[in-house]
Every structure is written in C-alpha cells, then in structure tokens.
Design a protein around this motif. Sequence first.
Motif, PDB file in Angstrom:
ATOM      1  N   CYS A 111       4.200   8.692   1.544  1.00 21.41           N
ATOM      2  CA  CYS A 111       4.800   9.791   0.768  1.00 21.41           C
ATOM      3  C   CYS A 111       4.222  11.099   1.285  1.00 21.41           C
ATOM      4  CB  CYS A 111       4.436   9.704  -0.704  1.00 21.41           C
ATOM      5  SG  CYS A 111       4.911   8.169  -1.425  1.00 21.41           S
ATOM      6  N   ASP A 112       5.087  12.021   1.565  1.00 19.08           N
ATOM      7  CA  ASP A 112       4.643  13.352   1.962  1.00 19.08           C
ATOM      8  C   ASP A 112       5.855  14.270   1.860  1.00 19.08           C
ATOM      9  OD1 ASP A 112       3.396  15.643   3.454  1.00 19.08           O
ATOM     10  OD2 ASP A 112       1.854  14.155   3.891  1.00 19.08           O
ATOM     11  N   LEU A 113       5.642  15.539   2.170  1.00 21.06           N
ATOM     12  CA  LEU A 113       6.748  16.491   2.116  1.00 21.06           C
ATOM     13  C   LEU A 113       7.792  16.102   3.164  1.00 21.06           C
ATOM     14  CD1 LEU A 113       4.495  19.658   1.894  1.00 21.06           C
ATOM     15  CD2 LEU A 113       5.766  18.599   0.005  1.00 21.06           C
ATOM     16  N   ASP A 114       9.020  16.444   2.833  1.00 20.75           N
ATOM     17  CA  ASP A 114      10.162  16.120   3.692  1.00 20.75           C
ATOM     18  C   ASP A 114       9.907  16.495   5.157  1.00 20.75           C
ATOM     19  OD1 ASP A 114      12.633  15.349   4.262  1.00 20.75           O
ATOM     20  OD2 ASP A 114      13.690  16.996   3.259  1.00 20.75           O
ATOM     21  N   ILE A 136       0.855  -1.206   0.000  1.00 21.47           N
ATOM     22  CA  ILE A 136       0.000   0.000   0.000  1.00 21.47           C
ATOM     23  C   ILE A 136       0.882   1.244   0.000  1.00 21.47           C
ATOM     24  CG2 ILE A 136      -0.296  -0.292   2.528  1.00 21.47           C
ATOM     25  CD1 ILE A 136      -2.828   1.391   2.332  1.00 21.47           C
ATOM     26  N   ILE A 137       0.529   2.200  -0.861  1.00 17.12           N
ATOM     27  CA  ILE A 137       1.207   3.500  -0.881  1.00 17.12           C
ATOM     28  C   ILE A 137       0.194   4.563  -0.461  1.00 17.12           C
ATOM     29  CG2 ILE A 137       2.405   5.216  -2.304  1.00 17.12           C
ATOM     30  CD1 ILE A 137       3.403   2.994  -4.090  1.00 17.12           C
ATOM     31  N   ASP A 138       0.589   5.398   0.481  1.00 18.96           N
ATOM     32  CA  ASP A 138      -0.274   6.493   0.950  1.00 18.96           C
ATOM     33  C   ASP A 138       0.350   7.804   0.483  1.00 18.96           C
ATOM     34  OD1 ASP A 138      -1.805   8.327   2.295  1.00 18.96           O
ATOM     35  OD2 ASP A 138      -1.630   7.382   4.260  1.00 18.96           O
ATOM     36  N   ALA A 139      -0.311   8.467  -0.475  1.00 21.50           N
ATOM     37  CA  ALA A 139       0.216   9.729  -1.032  1.00 21.50           C
ATOM     38  C   ALA A 139      -0.393  10.900  -0.262  1.00 21.50           C
ATOM     39  CB  ALA A 139      -0.133   9.823  -2.513  1.00 21.50           C
ATOM     40  N   GLY A 140       0.461  11.685   0.399  1.00 16.22           N
ATOM     41  CA  GLY A 140      -0.026  12.740   1.297  1.00 16.22           C
ATOM     42  C   GLY A 140      -0.381  12.101   2.628  1.00 16.22           C
TER      43      GLY A 140
END
Length: 336
Positions: A199-202, A173-177
């Motif tokens: 995945c999110d901002l650094d 599973i990939i969670d974007a944001g």
Amino acid sequence: MGGRMQIDQSDLNYGDFCEMVTAYRRMAVIKAAVDCGIIDGVAGGACTLERLLLITGMKAAEGERFVRLLVSSGILHEHEGLLHLSPFSAAYLQRESEQSQRGVLEFERLLQSRWERLGDQLLEGQGSVVENQHPREYQRRLGLFHQAMHEAAVVRSGELWDAVGPLAAEGFIIDAGAGDGTYLRNFLKCYPGWRTLACDLDDVLARAVADDQVSMHPCNLLDQGERLALVDKHRGTADLLLLSNFIHCYSREEVAVMLADLGALLAPEGMLLIHDFFTDGNGFGALYDLHMLANTYNGRTYTFAETGELLAGAGFAVRRTLALPSMSHVVVAFRA
Ligand SMILES: C[S@@+](CC[C@H](N)C(=O)[O-])C[C@H]1O[C@@H](n2cnc3c(N)ncnc32)[C@H](O)[C@@H]1O
C-alpha cells in the motif's frame, strides 16, 4: 557521537570535537572517490596507481595522496602493487552492485543545503524553509528520493527479515507505506509461500515494477475514507503488518489515528512490525529526528516509550524490540 553512533552521555572530549566539526570531510572523500571515477576505474579491474591516474586524469601527486587516503580509510585495498575495491566499496559504492548506494549518496547531497539552514528552522519552526523549485527540478529530486529509498531498502529489508524470522511457510503480509515494494520482494525470497500486498500513494506504486509477485493497493493512508476502504477489504486477514519508515513521516496525532484503523487489518494472532529509527535508539536515530525537522513539514522520530504508547492506543502491546545492524530498530507488537 562516535563511529557506532551510540547514545553516550559521558563527557565529550577534544577528539570528539575534532570528529564532529570535520565530519563533512568524510562525505567529501566518498563523493570525490565516486565523482573522479576512482571507484568505477578500480571496479573495472584491479590496477596500479599509474593506471588509475591515467584512467581518471587526476594529477600525479594529488591523485597519489588521495589514493593513499582511500587505502588507509578502507575504501580501497592494495595488494602487491595493485589497487582493488574493498568489500565495503564493492558492496555500496560500485555502480553494478546489488547493494549499491550511489543514489543514496547523490540524494544526501541535496539534503546538505537544508541542514545548513537548520538554525533558521529552529527559529522559525519546522517546515518554514520553503524552496521554490521548477517542476522539472522537483521531479528530478523526487526521482532521486525514490532511488535512494529503494537502495536503502535493499540493505535494510535483508536485515529486518533476518532479525524477525523464522516465520510460518504461508501467510499474508501487508506493507503500509511500501515504497516500491522492495521489503516485500525480499520477504518473498525468504517466504515464497506468502501472499503480499503493498500500500502506498498512487504515484509511488506507479513507479514500482509491476509483477505478479506483489499485489498493490494504491491509497492515501492519511485519508480516512481511503484508509477504511483498505481495512474493509482486508479486515482481520493479515498475519503480518509492516510499517517501515512510515511513522516518522507523521505527527503523533496522525500516527495514532492511522494505527487505530490499520491494526484491524491483522488477524487475531497477527504481528505488527514498526521498523524505523527511534529518538532514543542510538545517535543515528536521534539525528534522524533532526533530519525530519530540517527536511519535512511535520516528520519526526519517536522514542520507544512513545511508540509503545501509540501502539497501546491502537490496542497493541510491544513484545520485543530488536536492534538491526545498520542502526534502525524493529518494534514487534501483538494485540494486547
Ligand atoms: C520513508 S518512505 C519508506 C518506504 C519503505 N517502507 C522503506 O522502509 O524504505 C515512506 C513511504 O510511505 C509512503 N507514504 C507516506 N505517506 C503516505 C500516505 N499518506 N499514504 C500512503 N503512503 C504514504 C511514502 O510514499 C513512502 O513510500
């Protein structure tokens, strides 16, 4: 706009008017119950009214009237002369509760002043009301935002995974944001055999608790180069791609571009979940659109039809839409 926040186009009456113009009082009651130490006081152990007055320092007559209101509105329960937290307060207002929303309450207070200037934004345009903040104040507010996002995610992620399951025992599973990864951590409680990627901002991922449960890929998804680097690294491998409360941060054009690329992360049979508030989902979703208008430079909510069109543009077809208990929805899509 009744308590259930359904979209009801029948004529409103004077009762609705009274509820609308006094809605702020309900917030003030919760705020005072927390600020005066009533919730913490009762959380320390069921107590009499006299004891609560002593702990909090409230004046006897005023405190008693207020406590009566808290009992009649379900924030406190009274049994054989003792005051207890209701299940509602024990879950959401008690500081130590896993589902505590104290940060949400505090963050919401910050938003009130922006809402009071909604008329200015309507006249001058979204993003026109700029508040110059000292960097320290900016960081304080950012911290509150992240805390509020985490607290809401604890509750909403449970609702989401209940609604979407059951799923296979293993997958990716990939969670974007992803924020601080709360949706993924709760997902792993149901499906411990899955691999996860947040995945999110650094700087957002830097706040998340690092552990070996959730892998992290810091990136700016709006930046084409960074987005494509993510896609190239994981192309066609995800069984599930989650965008939770992400598309409402961006304009239709921006969402279209990001979706078109991010869809390539999914395996051929992979499932895409858009979890969000929707303009025509219910009254809360409709109001959320104005929350974005008042508080962001181009955030907005989408209707189900607009979401379907955005998904179609990225090569996906909506299979079903589920209403979750706390007024968000999840749109479930697969490759068309
Ligand atoms: C409203 S929060 C939602 C967080 C979480 N998914 C949830 O449902 O609670 C939106 C998240 O998207 C992230 N985000 C917004 N723009 C982004 C971008 N350009 N690249 C990566 N992440 C982004 C934010 O940092 C934030 O964590």
